[in-house]
Design a protein around this motif. Sequence first.
Motif, PDB file in Angstrom:
ATOM      1  N   PHE A  32      15.510 -11.588 -43.659  1.00  0.00           N
ATOM      2  CA  PHE A  32      16.083 -10.261 -43.865  1.00  0.00           C
ATOM      3  C   PHE A  32      16.650 -10.188 -45.278  1.00  0.00           C
ATOM      4  CE2 PHE A  32      16.916 -11.388 -39.368  1.00  0.00           C
ATOM      5  CZ  PHE A  32      16.084 -10.448 -38.766  1.00  0.00           C
ATOM      6  N   THR A  33      16.688  -8.999 -45.832  1.00  0.00           N
ATOM      7  CA  THR A  33      17.303  -8.780 -47.137  1.00  0.00           C
ATOM      8  C   THR A  33      18.678  -8.177 -46.922  1.00  0.00           C
ATOM      9  OG1 THR A  33      15.146  -8.416 -48.151  1.00  0.00           O
ATOM     10  CG2 THR A  33      17.071  -7.580 -49.336  1.00  0.00           C
ATOM     11  N   ILE A  34      19.671  -8.797 -47.539  1.00  0.00           N
ATOM     12  CA  ILE A  34      21.042  -8.283 -47.441  1.00  0.00           C
ATOM     13  C   ILE A  34      21.182  -7.165 -48.467  1.00  0.00           C
ATOM     14  CG2 ILE A  34      23.480  -8.855 -47.690  1.00  0.00           C
ATOM     15  CD1 ILE A  34      22.625 -11.800 -47.092  1.00  0.00           C
ATOM     16  N   PRO A  35      21.629  -5.981 -48.040  1.00  0.00           N
ATOM     17  CA  PRO A  35      21.781  -4.877 -48.990  1.00  0.00           C
ATOM     18  C   PRO A  35      22.721  -5.256 -50.137  1.00  0.00           C
ATOM     19  CG  PRO A  35      22.036  -4.095 -46.734  1.00  0.00           C
ATOM     20  CD  PRO A  35      22.000  -5.592 -46.680  1.00  0.00           C
ATOM     21  N   SER A  36      22.326  -4.899 -51.346  1.00  0.00           N
ATOM     22  CA  SER A  36      23.126  -5.258 -52.519  1.00  0.00           C
ATOM     23  C   SER A  36      24.524  -4.663 -52.461  1.00  0.00           C
ATOM     24  CB  SER A  36      22.411  -4.821 -53.800  1.00  0.00           C
ATOM     25  OG  SER A  36      22.198  -3.424 -53.798  1.00  0.00           O
ATOM     26  N   SER A  37      24.687  -3.548 -51.763  1.00  0.00           N
ATOM     27  CA  SER A  37      26.009  -2.926 -51.644  1.00  0.00           C
ATOM     28  C   SER A  37      27.001  -3.832 -50.909  1.00  0.00           C
ATOM     29  CB  SER A  37      25.910  -1.579 -50.923  1.00  0.00           C
ATOM     30  OG  SER A  37      25.400  -1.762 -49.614  1.00  0.00           O
ATOM     31  N   LEU A  38      26.506  -4.751 -50.072  1.00  0.00           N
ATOM     32  CA  LEU A  38      27.392  -5.678 -49.363  1.00  0.00           C
ATOM     33  C   LEU A  38      27.753  -6.890 -50.217  1.00  0.00           C
ATOM     34  CD1 LEU A  38      25.930  -5.879 -45.747  1.00  0.00           C
ATOM     35  CD2 LEU A  38      27.956  -4.669 -46.521  1.00  0.00           C
ATOM     36  N   ILE A  39      26.942  -7.180 -51.219  1.00  0.00           N
ATOM     37  CA  ILE A  39      27.136  -8.386 -52.016  1.00  0.00           C
ATOM     38  C   ILE A  39      28.036  -8.136 -53.221  1.00  0.00           C
ATOM     39  CG2 ILE A  39      25.956 -10.132 -53.408  1.00  0.00           C
ATOM     40  CD1 ILE A  39      23.538  -9.762 -51.592  1.00  0.00           C
ATOM     41  N   ARG A  40      27.951  -6.984 -53.815  1.00  0.00           N
ATOM     42  CA  ARG A  40      28.650  -6.715 -55.074  1.00  0.00           C
ATOM     43  C   ARG A  40      30.157  -6.633 -54.909  1.00  0.00           C
ATOM     44  NH1 ARG A  40      24.415  -2.290 -56.860  1.00  0.00           N
ATOM     45  NH2 ARG A  40      22.752  -3.694 -57.443  1.00  0.00           N
ATOM     46  N   GLY A  41      30.835  -7.704 -55.275  1.00  0.00           N
ATOM     47  CA  GLY A  41      32.284  -7.715 -55.354  1.00  0.00           C
ATOM     48  C   GLY A  41      33.040  -7.449 -54.074  1.00  0.00           C
ATOM     49  N   SER A  42      32.387  -7.547 -52.940  1.00  0.00           N
ATOM     50  CA  SER A  42      33.062  -7.209 -51.692  1.00  0.00           C
ATOM     51  C   SER A  42      33.653  -8.422 -50.983  1.00  0.00           C
ATOM     52  CB  SER A  42      32.091  -6.469 -50.764  1.00  0.00           C
ATOM     53  OG  SER A  42      30.991  -7.305 -50.479  1.00  0.00           O
ATOM     54  N   GLY A  43      33.534  -9.601 -51.578  1.00  0.00           N
ATOM     55  CA  GLY A  43      34.074 -10.793 -50.942  1.00  0.00           C
ATOM     56  C   GLY A  43      33.076 -11.429 -50.004  1.00  0.00           C
ATOM     57  N   PRO A  44      33.555 -12.342 -49.158  1.00  0.00           N
ATOM     58  CA  PRO A  44      32.634 -13.075 -48.275  1.00  0.00           C
ATOM     59  C   PRO A  44      32.044 -12.189 -47.182  1.00  0.00           C
ATOM     60  CG  PRO A  44      34.904 -13.651 -47.784  1.00  0.00           C
ATOM     61  CD  PRO A  44      34.938 -12.762 -48.989  1.00  0.00           C
ATOM     62  N   LEU A  45      30.917 -12.638 -46.667  1.00  0.00           N
ATOM     63  CA  LEU A  45      30.244 -11.959 -45.555  1.00  0.00           C
ATOM     64  C   LEU A  45      30.341 -12.824 -44.310  1.00  0.00           C
ATOM     65  CD1 LEU A  45      26.876 -10.827 -47.198  1.00  0.00           C
ATOM     66  CD2 LEU A  45      28.926  -9.452 -46.849  1.00  0.00           C
ATOM     67  N   ARG A  46      30.183 -12.177 -43.171  1.00  0.00           N
ATOM     68  CA  ARG A  46      29.995 -12.875 -41.897  1.00  0.00           C
ATOM     69  C   ARG A  46      28.713 -12.319 -41.304  1.00  0.00           C
ATOM     70  NH1 ARG A  46      35.157 -13.860 -38.274  1.00  0.00           N
ATOM     71  NH2 ARG A  46      35.564 -15.829 -39.265  1.00  0.00           N
ATOM     72  N   PHE A  47      28.106 -13.106 -40.432  1.00  0.00           N
ATOM     73  CA  PHE A  47      26.882 -12.663 -39.772  1.00  0.00           C
ATOM     74  C   PHE A  47      27.094 -12.736 -38.273  1.00  0.00           C
ATOM     75  CE2 PHE A  47      25.770 -14.074 -43.962  1.00  0.00           C
ATOM     76  CZ  PHE A  47      24.936 -13.065 -44.401  1.00  0.00           C
ATOM     77  N   LEU A  48      26.682 -11.680 -37.590  1.00  0.00           N
ATOM     78  CA  LEU A  48      26.856 -11.570 -36.152  1.00  0.00           C
ATOM     79  C   LEU A  48      25.487 -11.487 -35.503  1.00  0.00           C
ATOM     80  CD1 LEU A  48      29.401  -9.786 -34.118  1.00  0.00           C
ATOM     81  CD2 LEU A  48      27.114  -8.892 -33.854  1.00  0.00           C
ATOM     82  N   ALA A  49      25.287 -12.233 -34.424  1.00  0.00           N
ATOM     83  CA  ALA A  49      24.043 -12.198 -33.653  1.00  0.00           C
ATOM     84  C   ALA A  49      24.366 -11.592 -32.297  1.00  0.00           C
ATOM     85  CB  ALA A  49      23.465 -13.598 -33.508  1.00  0.00           C
ATOM     86  N   ASP A  50      23.891 -10.380 -32.061  1.00  0.00           N
ATOM     87  CA  ASP A  50      24.179  -9.645 -30.828  1.00  0.00           C
ATOM     88  C   ASP A  50      22.956  -9.717 -29.916  1.00  0.00           C
ATOM     89  OD1 ASP A  50      25.321  -7.999 -28.946  1.00  0.00           O
ATOM     90  OD2 ASP A  50      25.109  -6.167 -30.121  1.00  0.00           O
ATOM     91  N   PRO A  51      23.057 -10.462 -28.803  1.00  0.00           N
ATOM     92  CA  PRO A  51      21.886 -10.614 -27.937  1.00  0.00           C
ATOM     93  C   PRO A  51      21.523  -9.314 -27.235  1.00  0.00           C
ATOM     94  CG  PRO A  51      23.804 -11.583 -26.893  1.00  0.00           C
ATOM     95  CD  PRO A  51      24.233 -11.137 -28.261  1.00  0.00           C
ATOM     96  N   ILE A  52      20.237  -9.039 -27.178  1.00  0.00           N
ATOM     97  CA  ILE A  52      19.757  -7.857 -26.461  1.00  0.00           C
ATOM     98  C   ILE A  52      19.801  -8.185 -24.975  1.00  0.00           C
ATOM     99  CG2 ILE A  52      17.769  -6.345 -26.081  1.00  0.00           C
ATOM    100  CD1 ILE A  52      16.996  -6.901 -29.017  1.00  0.00           C
ATOM    101  N   GLY A  53      20.602  -7.452 -24.235  1.00  0.00           N
ATOM    102  CA  GLY A  53      20.727  -7.674 -22.799  1.00  0.00           C
ATOM    103  C   GLY A  53      21.634  -8.833 -22.430  1.00  0.00           C
ATOM    104  N   GLY A  54      22.458  -9.295 -23.363  1.00  0.00           N
ATOM    105  CA  GLY A  54      23.348 -10.417 -23.084  1.00  0.00           C
ATOM    106  C   GLY A  54      24.778 -10.126 -23.510  1.00  0.00           C
ATOM    107  N   ARG A  55      25.644 -11.105 -23.311  1.00  0.00           N
ATOM    108  CA  ARG A  55      27.052 -10.898 -23.621  1.00  0.00           C
ATOM    109  C   ARG A  55      27.578 -11.788 -24.736  1.00  0.00           C
ATOM    110  NH1 ARG A  55      29.628 -11.730 -17.946  1.00  0.00           N
ATOM    111  NH2 ARG A  55      27.958 -13.242 -17.891  1.00  0.00           N
ATOM    112  N   ARG A  56      26.958 -12.879 -24.992  1.00  0.00           N
ATOM    113  CA  ARG A  56      27.447 -13.817 -26.003  1.00  0.00           C
ATOM    114  C   ARG A  56      27.120 -13.272 -27.394  1.00  0.00           C
ATOM    115  NH1 ARG A  56      24.273 -19.156 -27.845  1.00  0.00           N
ATOM    116  NH2 ARG A  56      22.604 -17.712 -28.226  1.00  0.00           N
ATOM    117  N   THR A  57      28.095 -13.180 -28.272  1.00  0.00           N
ATOM    118  CA  THR A  57      27.856 -12.655 -29.618  1.00  0.00           C
ATOM    119  C   THR A  57      28.381 -13.631 -30.665  1.00  0.00           C
ATOM    120  OG1 THR A  57      29.884 -11.364 -29.514  1.00  0.00           O
ATOM    121  CG2 THR A  57      27.859 -10.205 -28.990  1.00  0.00           C
TER     122      THR A  57
END
Length: 77
Positions: A32-57
């Motif tokens: 996946f490509t991370i949008p440049s608007s999220l990278i420019r000077g906004s600090g650290p990122l986190r990544f979330l994996a949301d299961p389709i049809g599940g509860r663990r995220t």
Amino acid sequence: ENRGFADMVIYAISGAQRVRLGIATGNSTKSFTIPSSLIRGSGPLRFLADPIGGRRTPISEDIVVQPGDIVTLTIPP
């Protein structure tokens, strides 16, 4: 890399902003490509994996991302 069986919707999180990057189907590797608007000077990122049809995220720790970086996220089974 999604090592689990469940399909996951992957999001990048910067502060209060959550941006959908795409779907990582079970037992697959996707890019996946991370949008440049999220990278420019906004600090650290986190990544979330949301299961389709599940509860663990699972959510990553803070990751500092610079333009051109390659970030690998591994979702365990």
